[in-house]
Motif scaffolding. Structure first.
Motif, mmCIF file in Angstrom:
data_model
loop_
_atom_site.group_PDB
_atom_site.id
_atom_site.type_symbol
_atom_site.label_atom_id
_atom_site.label_comp_id
_atom_site.label_asym_id
_atom_site.label_seq_id
_atom_site.Cartn_x
_atom_site.Cartn_y
_atom_site.Cartn_z
ATOM 1 N N GLN A 124 6.566 -3.985 5.620
ATOM 2 C CA GLN A 124 7.050 -2.864 4.808
ATOM 3 C C GLN A 124 7.801 -1.835 5.651
ATOM 4 O O GLN A 124 7.984 -0.693 5.221
ATOM 5 C CB GLN A 124 5.862 -2.200 4.079
ATOM 6 N N SER A 183 6.104 8.836 8.817
ATOM 7 C CA SER A 183 6.143 7.817 7.750
ATOM 8 C C SER A 183 5.295 6.605 8.139
ATOM 9 O O SER A 183 4.613 6.013 7.302
ATOM 10 C CB SER A 183 7.582 7.350 7.503
ATOM 11 N N LEU A 203 1.828 7.403 7.632
ATOM 12 C CA LEU A 203 1.579 7.408 6.183
ATOM 13 C C LEU A 203 1.288 5.970 5.707
ATOM 14 O O LEU A 203 0.362 5.742 4.920
ATOM 15 C CB LEU A 203 2.831 7.951 5.477
ATOM 16 N N ASN A 204 2.069 5.031 6.209
ATOM 17 C CA ASN A 204 1.863 3.616 5.856
ATOM 18 C C ASN A 204 0.493 3.145 6.360
ATOM 19 O O ASN A 204 -0.243 2.457 5.656
ATOM 20 C CB ASN A 204 2.995 2.771 6.453
ATOM 21 N N GLU A 253 1.427 -5.473 6.537
ATOM 22 C CA GLU A 253 2.352 -4.531 5.888
ATOM 23 C C GLU A 253 2.914 -3.505 6.864
ATOM 24 O O GLU A 253 3.917 -2.850 6.573
ATOM 25 C CB GLU A 253 1.669 -3.837 4.706
ATOM 26 N N ALA A 295 0.824 -1.221 0.000
ATOM 27 C CA ALA A 295 0.000 0.000 0.000
ATOM 28 C C ALA A 295 0.851 1.261 0.000
ATOM 29 O O ALA A 295 0.549 2.219 -0.716
ATOM 30 C CB ALA A 295 -0.919 -0.027 1.217
ATOM 31 N N ILE A 296 1.928 1.251 0.765
ATOM 32 C CA ILE A 296 2.756 2.466 0.872
ATOM 33 C C ILE A 296 3.361 2.825 -0.491
ATOM 34 O O ILE A 296 3.438 4.000 -0.856
ATOM 35 C CB ILE A 296 3.853 2.291 1.966
ATOM 36 N N ILE A 311 10.564 0.098 4.047
ATOM 37 C CA ILE A 311 10.192 1.229 3.183
ATOM 38 C C ILE A 311 9.876 2.443 4.049
ATOM 39 O O ILE A 311 10.254 3.582 3.725
ATOM 40 C CB ILE A 311 8.987 0.848 2.290
ATOM 41 N N PHE A 350 -2.125 4.994 6.867
ATOM 42 C CA PHE A 350 -3.128 5.624 6.006
ATOM 43 C C PHE A 350 -3.249 4.864 4.677
ATOM 44 O O PHE A 350 -4.347 4.586 4.195
ATOM 45 C CB PHE A 350 -2.728 7.091 5.773
ATOM 46 N N ALA A 351 -2.061 4.499 4.134
ATOM 47 C CA ALA A 351 -2.052 3.793 2.835
ATOM 48 C C ALA A 351 -2.743 2.442 2.955
ATOM 49 O O ALA A 351 -3.511 2.043 2.071
ATOM 50 C CB ALA A 351 -0.612 3.626 2.359
ATOM 51 N N ILE A 352 -2.486 1.738 4.043
ATOM 52 C CA ILE A 352 -3.102 0.420 4.234
ATOM 53 C C ILE A 352 -4.626 0.544 4.285
ATOM 54 O O ILE A 352 -5.358 -0.244 3.678
ATOM 55 C CB ILE A 352 -2.547 -0.264 5.512
ATOM 56 N N ILE A 365 11.659 5.996 3.828
ATOM 57 C CA ILE A 365 10.937 7.269 3.650
ATOM 58 C C ILE A 365 11.338 8.260 4.748
ATOM 59 O O ILE A 365 11.561 9.449 4.486
ATOM 60 C CB ILE A 365 9.400 7.029 3.648
#
Lengths: 426, 83
Positions: free
Chosen positions: B46, B25, B28-29, B42, A329-330, B49, B31-33, B53
């Protein structure tokens, strides 16, 4: 490195045994069955005595492969043979003079205590050597393709049936861990319906080997691959492997072939094509598209199996799903932000999105693959000798692969669609 | 050549800045998930990553801060009366 190899090989044999226990797998790869069977020919305590006929480049590789496991598998290389002096000497050197050396293969076949022979001579020699060896009561491992003509391939097969001796061909992918796993996945529906196959083998070189100075008469002997009398060139020397893979994937054989060929780059006296293209048609409508050239190696070798749910690239050990897993997702978020910031504003040009290949890098079919299938196929040959038989499907794979590459050659020469005459069905 | 002395306070400040950016960061991850309906694993898988970031943002913030202090010093030197 050797230890690593041994560990992996043991794991592989374990895996094969597991495979062999599965009815579904044995149905599509019956040559694995022997690994779980009792031995009826020779017990593990008895030496398997082998002869090697032809110690050119391929024969040398096979001889070295044999040596790599001969102690562990209780094998003796009892005889070697080559009628070309440098190869004859090479065979003696490799075996340290322990094997009996012959110039004439018929003398080698007179050795009554040989269990089997490995034939790695030029293609046109395969027929008489194989048939003579089978009639002498020996099991035969013959390099691919089987013979220079379809009639000869059939005669070899008939001799195998009559003598009930093993006839294994050098299609080593049948023993590759990657291919075994891949075919298992394909046959269990992992790629959906396989409707199309593509394969190619591209090299950049003329295949010409140096001939000793002052001996031009040796050219045809050394460079036999280039002459129509001895070889069908790219058809028998390269396509043969990939034809076998295609048949294996389809669990079937083609119904027809159309092909073209030309000598368009290497024009210094070769008689076989340096550029071929063929399309094999299978009964269910699957098309197998093949090309091979001698003038560019950028794309190398590959067999691409295209199914409704995925794609495999067998030489690269890769599988690609038609619905690849989404990126994390990131990374998705970063991509979207990037697209938002750096998006291009179309001011003209094409209004369609080009359908270029997917950027998805796929997954490995088989992890930690470090084995040499050329060696594994010889280990299997020894096992078959100990059992005194090999699964018939193994011989049939070699038979139909050899027949169909020769039919493809015929199609290229006549520029006609060619089918298999019924008399060659076995 | 002068010795470069990094004071403990400066180190602590820089560490706090990076920690804040790492937390940012991480969010942010998170939020993305949620946005892409992805797997909660993740958050862990992740993390490299997220770390990358945060380092990128830290480097970016360092450049901005260096530029700011450089411009400020330049401005001050112009404002200083000539002697």
């Amino acid at each position: 490195m050797d230890n690593l190899f041994l560990i992996n090989r043991r794991e592989f044999l374990k895996k094969i045994s597991a495979f062999a226990g599965s009815t579904a797998v044995v149905a599509s790869m019956p040559w694995l069955k022997t690994f779980s069977n009792d031995l009826h020919g020779k017990s593990p305590n008895e030496k398997v005595r082998l002869g090697v006929i032809g110690v050119g480049d391929r024969g040398r590789a096979l001889l070295l492969n044999l040596q790599a496991f001969m102690n562990e598998a209780n094998v003796e290389i009892a005889a070697v043979c080559d009628n070309y002096e440098p190869n004859y000497q090479r065979a003696i050197n490799i075996t340290g003079g322990k094997a009996k050396a012959f110039y004439d293969y018929r003398k080698l076949l007179e050795m009554k205590d040989l269990d089997g022979v490995i034939i790695a001579t030029p293609l046109h020699e395969h027929k008489r050597m194989t048939i003579d060896a089978l009639n002498a009561g020996m099991h035969v491992f013959c390099e691919k393709a089987m013979a220079r003509s379809i009639d000869d391939v059939k005669l070899m097969y008939d001799a195998h049936v009559e003598t009930k001796k093993i006839l294994q061909t050098g299609h080593q992918r049948m023993f590759s861990p990657v291919y075994l796993t891949a075919i298992d996945k394909i046959h269990s529906g992992g790629l959906g319906q396989v409707t199309h196959m593509r394969a190619f083998w591209h090299r950049n070189g003329d295949w010409r080997r140096p001939v000793p100075k002052g001996h031009p008469e040796l050219d045809r002997k050394i460079n036999w691959r280039l002459y129509d009398e001895y070889s069908a060139g790219l058809f028998t020397e390269l396509l043969s492997h990939q034809m076998q893979v295609a048949n294996w994937v389809k669990k079937s054989y083609p119904v027809s072939v159309v092909a073209n060929g030309s000598i368009n780059f290497w024009k210094q006296g070769r008689e076989v094509y340096d550029d071929i293209a063929c399309i094999f048609d299978y009964e269910d409508g699957t098309q197998f598209v093949y090309d091979s050239i001698n003038s560019n190696k950028h794309y190398g070798i590959e067999e691409q199996i295209l199914g409704s749910k995925g794609t495999m690239e067998l030489e690269m050990n890769k599988i690609y799903s038609e619905t690849p897993p989404p990126p994390p997702a990131i990374l998705n978020l970063i991509n979207d932000i990037e697209k938002g910031v750096f998006r291009t504003i179309p001011i003209g040009g094409a209004s369609w999105i080009p359908e270029t290949a997917s950027n998805y890098h796929g997954e490995f079919i088989e992890q930690n693959y470090k084995m040499d299938e050329s060696k594994l196929q010889l280990e299997a040959f020894v096992r078959y000798i100990r059992e005194d038989k090999a699964p018939e499907e193994l011989t049939l794979q070699g038979y139909y692969s050899s027949v169909w590459v020769l039919l493809a050659e015929q199609a290229a020469k006549t520029r006609e669609r060619v089918e298999l005459p019924k008399k060659y069905l076995v | 050549m002068r010795d470069l002395i990094i004071k403990k306070e400066i180190l602590r400040r820089e560490f706090i800045i990076w920690m804040v950016l790492f937390a940012l960061s991480f969010v942010l991850n998170l939020f993305a998930i949620i946005k892409y309906n992805s797997n909660w694993m993740e958050l862990i898988t992740q993390i490299h990553i997220v770390l990358f970031i945060s380092l990128f943002l830290y480097a970016f913030s360092a450049i901005v801060r260096i530029l700011y202090s450089g411009l400020r010093n330049l401005y001050r030197s112009f404002k200083k009366p000539a002697e």
